[in-house]
Design an enzyme around this catalytic site. Sequence first.
Site, short mmCIF file in Angstrom:
data_model
loop_
_atom_site.label_atom_id
_atom_site.label_comp_id
_atom_site.label_asym_id
_atom_site.label_seq_id
_atom_site.Cartn_x
_atom_site.Cartn_y
_atom_site.Cartn_z
N ASP A 65 0.69 0.99 2.62
CA ASP A 65 1.37 1.08 3.90
C ASP A 65 2.39 2.22 3.91
OD1 ASP A 65 -0.01 -1.07 4.97
OD2 ASP A 65 1.51 -2.54 4.37
N TYR A 123 0.50 -3.09 -9.49
CA TYR A 123 1.62 -2.62 -8.68
C TYR A 123 2.92 -2.85 -9.44
CZ TYR A 123 -1.14 -2.19 -4.36
OH TYR A 123 -2.04 -1.81 -3.40
#
Length: 254
Positions: A65, A123
């Site tokens: 994003d 992540y």
Amino acid sequence: MFLTIFQVTILRVKAIISYDGSRYFGSQKLLCNQQITHPTVQQEIESFLSAHKIPKDTLFSGRTDRDVHATGQVISFDVPQYWKNLDKLKQAMNKRFVHIQIKSLFPTDDDFHPRFQAKKRSYRYIISTKKVSPFQASYFTFFENFDLQKAKQSIQSFVGEHDFEYFRKSGSDEKTTTRVIYSARVYQHKEFMILKFSGNGFLRSQVRMMVGAILAENRGDLNLQQINEQLQKKEKHFTKPADAAGLYLTHISY
């Protein structure tokens, strides 16, 4: 009359890239023609490829994003055989880009797909316990009184196979919301708290939702029972994702 057809041999290449997500409106092209201040990572890369007569269709391992960074995003694209000097192509791309770095570029199988063939994604979320300067605000999330021991306990709730329907942002078109988190840990490095997650895949904003729940539990706004109830889809107690600035896509395994 003779017609000669010249066939240009195409080579598929795989690239590992990093980028500053604060400079882009996400990693991949938008489906609509919105007027935006910043382009996407994909748009900038494909603009370069098009200018160099390279087919500009790029594939990404996954979507990040707006404001989310990457140190190990994987992409692929096809190049004509006359670009077989990939070191030269890599140098040209890195000379052109300011906020994107091509870390490696090498040939791969013709049918390689960075998203569908990925086995594990990792992540990292970085929290600063010291007030960040304006120059750091896009790269860390400030959380002053972080309880490391509480976080070590709450982060383990997410390990294993779960239906993460209550830990995703709306708008996701995934066929299933079940994902497997292989490992999750948190540790301290100087004034930074590092949260690491590895799984077979992640839903839209899932990592930020998990971190948001961990921080809410750290503040006392949520407890472990409520986190587990939300994981079991019994009740949705928390819906605010952590800020995007601290999130990095770090590694894709195949």
